[in-house]
Design an enzyme around this catalytic site. Structure first.
Site, short mmCIF file in Angstrom:
data_model
loop_
_atom_site.label_atom_id
_atom_site.label_comp_id
_atom_site.label_asym_id
_atom_site.label_seq_id
_atom_site.Cartn_x
_atom_site.Cartn_y
_atom_site.Cartn_z
N GLU A 184 1.54 -1.17 -9.75
CA GLU A 184 1.45 -2.43 -9.01
C GLU A 184 0.09 -2.61 -8.33
O GLU A 184 -0.48 -1.65 -7.81
CB GLU A 184 2.56 -2.41 -7.95
CG GLU A 184 2.51 -3.55 -6.97
CD GLU A 184 3.59 -3.42 -5.90
OE1 GLU A 184 4.53 -2.62 -6.10
OE2 GLU A 184 3.49 -4.10 -4.88
N ASP B 134 2.42 1.78 -6.33
CA ASP B 134 1.63 0.63 -5.84
C ASP B 134 0.25 1.13 -5.40
O ASP B 134 0.14 1.88 -4.43
CB ASP B 134 2.37 0.00 -4.65
CG ASP B 134 1.71 -1.28 -4.14
OD1 ASP B 134 0.62 -1.63 -4.65
OD2 ASP B 134 2.30 -1.91 -3.24
N ASP C 283 8.47 -7.47 5.33
CA ASP C 283 7.84 -8.68 5.85
C ASP C 283 8.15 -9.91 4.99
O ASP C 283 7.46 -10.92 5.07
CB ASP C 283 6.34 -8.51 6.10
CG ASP C 283 5.57 -8.05 4.89
OD1 ASP C 283 6.16 -7.96 3.80
OD2 ASP C 283 4.36 -7.79 5.02
N HIS D 9 -2.08 -0.83 -4.32
CA HIS D 9 -2.46 -1.65 -3.16
C HIS D 9 -3.95 -1.97 -3.18
O HIS D 9 -4.62 -1.92 -2.15
CB HIS D 9 -2.07 -0.94 -1.85
CG HIS D 9 -1.25 -1.80 -0.94
ND1 HIS D 9 -1.80 -2.55 0.07
CD2 HIS D 9 0.08 -2.05 -0.90
CE1 HIS D 9 -0.83 -3.21 0.70
NE2 HIS D 9 0.31 -2.93 0.13
N HIS E 15 11.85 2.20 -1.82
CA HIS E 15 10.58 2.89 -1.52
C HIS E 15 10.84 4.35 -1.12
O HIS E 15 11.61 4.60 -0.20
CB HIS E 15 9.86 2.22 -0.35
CG HIS E 15 9.40 0.83 -0.64
ND1 HIS E 15 8.74 0.06 0.29
CD2 HIS E 15 9.49 0.07 -1.76
CE1 HIS E 15 8.46 -1.12 -0.25
NE2 HIS E 15 8.90 -1.14 -1.48
N TYR F 81 -0.75 3.75 2.12
CA TYR F 81 -1.62 3.12 1.13
C TYR F 81 -3.02 3.72 1.24
O TYR F 81 -3.55 3.87 2.32
CB TYR F 81 -1.65 1.61 1.33
CG TYR F 81 -0.29 0.99 1.16
CD1 TYR F 81 0.47 1.24 0.02
CD2 TYR F 81 0.26 0.18 2.15
CE1 TYR F 81 1.72 0.70 -0.15
CE2 TYR F 81 1.52 -0.38 1.99
CZ TYR F 81 2.25 -0.11 0.84
OH TYR F 81 3.49 -0.65 0.69
N GLU G 277 1.17 -9.96 -5.25
CA GLU G 277 1.77 -10.29 -3.95
C GLU G 277 0.79 -11.05 -3.05
O GLU G 277 1.21 -11.71 -2.11
CB GLU G 277 2.31 -9.04 -3.25
CG GLU G 277 1.27 -8.09 -2.73
CD GLU G 277 1.89 -6.78 -2.24
OE1 GLU G 277 2.71 -6.20 -2.97
OE2 GLU G 277 1.57 -6.36 -1.11
N ARG H 276 4.61 -10.85 -9.35
CA ARG H 276 5.37 -10.41 -8.17
C ARG H 276 4.84 -11.08 -6.90
O ARG H 276 4.54 -10.42 -5.90
CB ARG H 276 5.38 -8.90 -8.04
CG ARG H 276 4.05 -8.20 -8.14
CD ARG H 276 4.17 -6.73 -7.84
NE ARG H 276 4.43 -6.45 -6.46
CZ ARG H 276 5.63 -6.25 -5.92
NH1 ARG H 276 6.73 -6.29 -6.62
NH2 ARG H 276 5.74 -5.99 -4.63
N HIS I 105 7.94 -10.07 -4.64
CA HIS I 105 7.62 -9.22 -3.50
C HIS I 105 8.80 -9.20 -2.52
O HIS I 105 9.29 -10.27 -2.13
CB HIS I 105 6.38 -9.80 -2.81
CG HIS I 105 5.76 -8.94 -1.77
ND1 HIS I 105 5.47 -9.39 -0.51
CD2 HIS I 105 5.35 -7.65 -1.80
CE1 HIS I 105 4.89 -8.42 0.19
NE2 HIS I 105 4.81 -7.36 -0.57
N GLN J 27 1.48 -11.54 9.61
CA GLN J 27 0.25 -11.30 10.38
C GLN J 27 -0.24 -12.56 11.11
O GLN J 27 -1.13 -12.49 11.94
CB GLN J 27 -0.86 -10.79 9.45
CG GLN J 27 -0.63 -9.41 8.88
CD GLN J 27 0.21 -9.41 7.61
OE1 GLN J 27 0.68 -10.45 7.17
NE2 GLN J 27 0.42 -8.25 7.02
MG MG Z 1 2.89 -4.08 -3.01
#
Ligand code: MG
Length: 413
Positions: A245, A219, A325, A221, A140, A171, A271, A292, A321, A56
């Protein structure tokens, strides 16, 4: 004089190999913008590559490397990885932020790559050698509804994956309906109160459709209010996840003791962590099961190695992680840690495109749910810079991180 002493004296007298240039390579082969650091040395043809991917904020990392780190590094001895890491971390005085940590990671990983090339050994050998032949990975599986999640999970299982992360509706989940006020701004809305029941129904469905031996992960998130997170960890316990997660935001780590006190759901966290202040108490108090972190985000291989050893003392495993990205260079670095670490748990894997395999020769491949290292010296991966230049980074404003609660207020993504 003994021949051995002569040899040792000979080594001491040979001039140090030094850093002569540091370059940043930006590329965007698929979705994510990647930042790669290339460190050149005084030995002709000898260079190293490292991952500095903060997708980002790629241009900020680029400036940090080129304008601040490079002048500080030119002329330094490539062998002194530890000293360079420690001094890079404090040279700007203010420290522990994601931009500079990623910049330092690019250099740190490149120096490990160089050291491995000089030694003629893969980096996992420098860390202490193999604990295993390959790293178990999870893929995933996503879907708009639970049936689509199940089908995508089964597809991974058919490819040999034994660990699958299951997500529905992106998410934040697919809330049935978000009740917004009038004139609510555009954005990604989600309903944290609907999250728990919706996801439980999805996990229940997938668990009953797949073979019992398939390990499921999920996850959150950091999307839940802390007390709803406590409830969710309790409710999901019956499905015996491999791990749950990022159940809480980094700012909410004080709640982990409440979660731990009420369920045996295995927890993975970190992460978004930047520095040891954030994971120290979670590890020493044994409130999580897997660390992670995004390895470039914490400053590279050197601090990740330290975090793995620290976690091992407390029975906490690693699960670095590893989405799209993280650059292919970063994935290679993850794998060297995985192959070595006695307390390796699992590795997240993003299933790269063939373009990425072409752009990054040496990028490891998965076979039957295991990721195998190659035995090339260093990180064992290179970059085709000409090809990378054909895929320049776009100037974009992130949309998915502009997330809102039902009343339109900002939420953590
Ligand atoms: Mg994650």
């Amino acid at each position: 004089m003994l021949p051995l002493a002569n040899a040792a004296r000979g080594r001491r007298m040979s001039p140090a190999i030094t850093i002569t240039d540091v370059q940043v390579i930006l590329t965007q082969p698929v979705h994510s913008r990647l930042v790669i650091v290339k460190v050149f040395t005084s030995e002709p043809g000898l260079y190293g590559l490292g991952c500095a991917t903060f997708t980002q904020r790629v241009f900020a990392v680029q400036a940090a490397v080129e304008r601040h780190l490079k002048p500080f590094l030119i002329g330094r001895d490539v062998d002194r990885i530890e000293e360079i890491w420690q001094m890079s971390m404090v040279n700007g005085y203010w420290r522990n932020g994601p931009v500079l940590n990623n910049a330092i990671s690019g250099v740190d990983q490149a120096l490990w790559d160089i050291k491995g090339k000089r030694a003629g050994m893969p980096v996992y050998q420098l860390l202490g050698g193999k604990s295993r032949e390959a790293a178990a990975v999870y893929g995933h599986a996503e879907g708009r509804d639970r049936q689509e999640v199940t089908e995508n999970a089964q597809r991974l299982v058919d490819e040999g994956y034994r660990h699958v992360r299951i997500q529905m509706g992106g998410y934040g989940g697919a809330a049935p309906a978000v009740h917004q006020p009038e004139n609510a701004p555009a954005g990604n809305y989600f309903d944290p109160r609907a999250y728990g029941p919706t996801m439980l129904a999805m996990i229940d469905h997938v668990r009953h459709q797949l073979d019992d031996r398939v390990e499921l992960l999920h996850d959150v998130h950091e999307r839940l209010h802390p007390i709803d997170a406590v409830q969710f960890a309790k409710d999901v316990e019956q499905y015996r996840l491999f791990f749950l997660e990022d159940l809480l935001a980094p700012e909410g780590i004080g709640w982990f003791s409440k979660v731990r006190g009420q369920s045996a759901t295995p927890l993975a966290m970190g992460e978004l962590f930047n520095n040891p202040h954030e994971w120290r108490s979670l590890v020493t108090e044994q409130l999580i099961d897997f660390i992670r972190m995004h390895i470039s985000q914490i400053g590279g291989l050197t601090p990740a190695r330290n975090a793995a050893i620290f976690a091992d003392v407390f029975g906490v495993r690693t699960a670095w992680h590893g989405p799209g990205d993280t650059s292919p260079i970063g994935h290679a670095a993850n794998l060297h840690l995985d192959i070595w670490a006695p307390n390796f748990g699992i590795q997240e894997w993003y299933r790269p495109s063939e373009l990425e395999y072409e752009m990054f020769p040496g990028l490891p491949r998965v076979k039957d749910g295991y990721l195998y290292p190659n035995d090339r010296p260093g990180l064992g991966i290179d970059i085709d810079e000409k090809l990378a230049a054909d895929y320049p980074c776009e100037e974009i404003i992130e949309q998915w991180t502009q997330t809102r609660l039902p009343d339109g207020s900002s939420a953590r993504p």
